[in-house]
Design an enzyme around this catalytic site. Structure first.
Site, PDB file in Angstrom:
ATOM      1  N   ASP A   1       0.814  -1.228   0.000  1.00 27.77           N
ATOM      2  CA  ASP A   1       0.000   0.000   0.000  1.00 27.77           C
ATOM      3  C   ASP A   1       0.842   1.270   0.000  1.00 27.77           C
ATOM      4  O   ASP A   1       0.412   2.310   0.493  1.00 27.77           O
ATOM      5  CB  ASP A   1      -0.964   0.047   1.207  1.00 27.77           C
ATOM      6  CG  ASP A   1      -1.824  -1.181   1.298  1.00 27.77           C
ATOM      7  OD1 ASP A   1      -2.310  -1.610   0.248  1.00 27.77           O
ATOM      8  OD2 ASP A   1      -1.997  -1.707   2.412  1.00 27.77           O
TER       9      ASP A   1
ATOM     10  N   HIS B   1      -4.111  -1.981  -6.084  1.00 29.94           N
ATOM     11  CA  HIS B   1      -3.343  -0.812  -6.491  1.00 29.94           C
ATOM     12  C   HIS B   1      -4.341   0.263  -6.889  1.00 29.94           C
ATOM     13  O   HIS B   1      -5.165   0.034  -7.766  1.00 29.94           O
ATOM     14  CB  HIS B   1      -2.470  -1.125  -7.706  1.00 29.94           C
ATOM     15  CG  HIS B   1      -1.295  -1.978  -7.385  1.00 29.94           C
ATOM     16  ND1 HIS B   1      -0.453  -2.474  -8.335  1.00 29.94           N
ATOM     17  CD2 HIS B   1      -0.820  -2.406  -6.203  1.00 29.94           C
ATOM     18  CE1 HIS B   1       0.498  -3.173  -7.749  1.00 29.94           C
ATOM     19  NE2 HIS B   1       0.295  -3.169  -6.459  1.00 29.94           N
TER      20      HIS B   1
HETATM   21  P1  GDP Z   1      -0.410   0.294  -3.767  1.00 28.97           P
HETATM   22  O1  GDP Z   1      -1.086  -1.021  -3.516  1.00 28.97           O
HETATM   23  O2  GDP Z   1       1.031   0.267  -3.353  1.00 28.97           O
HETATM   24  O3  GDP Z   1      -0.596   0.782  -5.155  1.00 28.97           O
HETATM   25  O4  GDP Z   1      -1.080   1.370  -2.805  1.00 28.97           O
HETATM   26  P2  GDP Z   1      -2.634   1.668  -2.541  1.00 28.97           P
HETATM   27  O5  GDP Z   1      -3.323   1.900  -3.799  1.00 28.97           O
HETATM   28  O6  GDP Z   1      -3.227   0.682  -1.622  1.00 28.97           O
HETATM   29  O7  GDP Z   1      -2.521   2.997  -1.669  1.00 28.97           O
HETATM   30  C1  GDP Z   1      -2.078   4.159  -2.147  1.00 28.97           C
HETATM   31  C2  GDP Z   1      -3.183   5.212  -1.949  1.00 28.97           C
HETATM   32  O8  GDP Z   1      -2.622   6.475  -1.811  1.00 28.97           O
HETATM   33  C3  GDP Z   1      -4.101   5.327  -3.122  1.00 28.97           C
HETATM   34  O9  GDP Z   1      -5.384   5.713  -2.685  1.00 28.97           O
HETATM   35  C4  GDP Z   1      -3.474   6.434  -3.963  1.00 28.97           C
HETATM   36  O10 GDP Z   1      -4.384   7.107  -4.799  1.00 28.97           O
HETATM   37  C5  GDP Z   1      -2.992   7.316  -2.888  1.00 28.97           C
HETATM   38  N1  GDP Z   1      -1.770   8.053  -3.185  1.00 28.97           N
HETATM   39  C6  GDP Z   1      -0.672   7.610  -3.851  1.00 28.97           C
HETATM   40  N2  GDP Z   1       0.290   8.553  -3.842  1.00 28.97           N
HETATM   41  C7  GDP Z   1      -0.220   9.607  -3.146  1.00 28.97           C
HETATM   42  C8  GDP Z   1       0.316  10.881  -2.753  1.00 28.97           C
HETATM   43  O11 GDP Z   1       1.448  11.236  -3.016  1.00 28.97           O
HETATM   44  N3  GDP Z   1      -0.516  11.684  -2.005  1.00 28.97           N
HETATM   45  C9  GDP Z   1      -1.775  11.322  -1.663  1.00 28.97           C
HETATM   46  N4  GDP Z   1      -2.495  12.184  -0.934  1.00 28.97           N
HETATM   47  N5  GDP Z   1      -2.307  10.130  -2.014  1.00 28.97           N
HETATM   48  C10 GDP Z   1      -1.530   9.286  -2.736  1.00 28.97           C
END
Ligand code: GDP
Length: 424
Positions: free
Chosen positions: A13, A41
């Site tokens: 995440d 993701h």
């Molecule tokens: P992944 O499984 O590693 O892709 O991560 P997730 O999707 O579970 O969690 C990442 C969350 O953070 C998602 O809701 C993204 O849209 C959000 N996100 C990613 N980068 C950023 C950022 O730089 N700032 C903010 N505020 N949200 C972000």
């Protein structure tokens, strides 16, 4: 241009989906090489907001070929539902832009059932499974007791193989768990309904990838979860059941000869963790609630509130080493903008000893966090696109992490949108 892997450095995440979505503009092929539909993701782009579970995050780019490699847990039911959802929002998915390795093993209907039955048996000793069947799937894969996707192309052989597996698995379902046996009629329904839908995407992806390599195409490997959930290097037994590390990418992708020149490790500016297991830097009470709300930390697949804490330097340094990361993307820096002072877990304390080494899993639970504080910046940084425009306190925070983990931070993400990024 070198092939690259995008991997998680922590517990998952970290924002890998967002980074893959951004970086796919430079790649021709994106491959998911491990894991199943048990995590998500999150990607936000011109088509809308998506929680991808199994589809590679390159699916939104017109000229990218996306591959589900032999290392994934291929769940036909969940994959088809996900394809339908993405197509409904206007993204074309055809056998031209999505290819499934004929050597990927199938997650069978009883794997999900077994996950639930085992978590129920464990009661308060449970591991926090997402009940998507991943652990039963991988244990059967390594016992060679599942079906390869390519077998769907040979119906007579498939039925015979499934019948044998079903008889074997029904012994476990009925005699160990006292559950209902699976019938061949149910399995045939599953084949006709879900497997038939994904059949057109199945092919020998090895041939495609070797040709792509010869033609000098750029390949991006996409991981699920993070280093601390890796089956061999993670916080055993609170790991996932596959290898999330970059070193596994050539094996699980179907291109064992691939060289991964760059490993982009994704690190969140603070820590989150879903499920059970030791989480040394964990915050509780109002401090935790405020961070969870600021970062909207709820599971993409399960909706479960995530456990939260400050960035854990000890765990992150270990994750960087295990992933052999060559570049770091630090995400969600904007989320910390509300804090006067930013806590960091700088070291661990084991008994009376201060340590910077990540402990063996069996004693990880006895580690105490050593918290230090850095100045906050207390202003909205989500619109900033250049390093020099970041407030000094934010730059110092990034530089501190970089120095501590021993890897260049080449990307700083300040928002979920594709362009909310500072490239250093
Ligand atoms: P992944 O499984 O590693 O892709 O991560 P997730 O999707 O579970 O969690 C990442 C969350 O953070 C998602 O809701 C993204 O849209 C959000 N996100 C990613 N980068 C950023 C950022 O730089 N700032 C903010 N505020 N949200 C972000």
């Amino acid at each position: 241009m070198a092939n690259a892997a995008i991997v998680g450095i922590n517990w998952g995440d970290e924002g890998k989906g967002r980074m893959v979505d951004l970086l796919t503009q430079d790649y021709d092929v994106v491959i998911r090489y491990q894991g199943g539909g048990n995590a998500g993701h999150t990607v936000i782009n011109e088509y809308g907001k998506f929680a991808l579970h199994l589809l590679p995050s390159g699916i939104f780019r017109k000229r990218v070929v996306n591959i589900l490699g032999n290392g994934v847990a291929l769940d036909p039911e969940n994959l088809w539902l996900e394809i339908e959802e993405v197509v409904r929002k206007g993204v074309p998915i055809t056998p031209e832009n999505l290819k499934i390795s004929d050597r990927a093993s199938l997650l069978l209907p009883w794997h999900r059932a077994l996950d639930g039955l085992e978590e129920a048996r464990l009661a308060d000793k449970k591991f926090g499974s997402t009940k998507q069947g991943i652990a039963p799937f991988y244990s059967d894969k390594y016992q060679k007791k599942t079906i390869l996707a390519g077998e769907l192309l040979y119906p007579e052989h498939l039925k015979e193989h499934l019948q044998d597996l079903m008889e074997w698995k029904n012994l476990t379902l009925t005699k160990v768990y006292g559950a209902q046996p699976v019938t061949m009629a149910e399995l045939e329904g599953w084949i006709d309904h879900y497997c038939a839908k994904i059949k057109p995407f199945i092919c020998d992806t090895g041939v495609f990838l070797r040709d792509a390599q010869k033609a000098g195409k750029n390949i991006l490997f996409e991981a699920q979860l993070g280093a601390l959930r890796d089956l061999d290097y993670g916080i055993h037994p609170y790991t996932t059941s596959s290898n999330a590390i970059a070193a596994y990418a050539p094996v699980g992708s179907g291109l064992p000869s691939a060289k991964v020149g760059e490993v982009i490790g994704v690190v969140k500016a603070y820590s989150t963790c879903v499920g059970e297991g030791p989480f040394v830097c964990e915050l509780f009470g109002p401090e935790a609630d405020a961070l969870r709300e600021a970062g909207f930390e709820y599971g993409a697949k399960t909706g479960r509130p995530r456990r939260v804490g400050p960035i854990d330097i000890v765990a992150t340094r270990y994750g960087v080493q295990v992933q052999a990361a060559t570049n770091i993307a630090l995400t969600k820096l904007d989320v910390l903008s509300y804090l006067d002072k930013i806590p960091v877990c700088a070291h661990y304390k084991m008994g009376e000893t201060i340590t910077d080494e990540f402990p063996f899993p069996a004693v990880l639970g006895s580690a105490q966090p050593v918290i230090e504080y850095m100045d906050g910046w207390k202003c909205d940084i989500s619109g900033i696109r250049s390093w020099d425009d970041l407030p000094e306190a934010a730059r110092k925070y990034v530089e501190y992490i970089e120095a501590q983990i021993g890897c260049h931070i080449g990307y700083v993400s300040v928002g979920p949108e594709r362009d909310s990024i500072i490239i250093r």
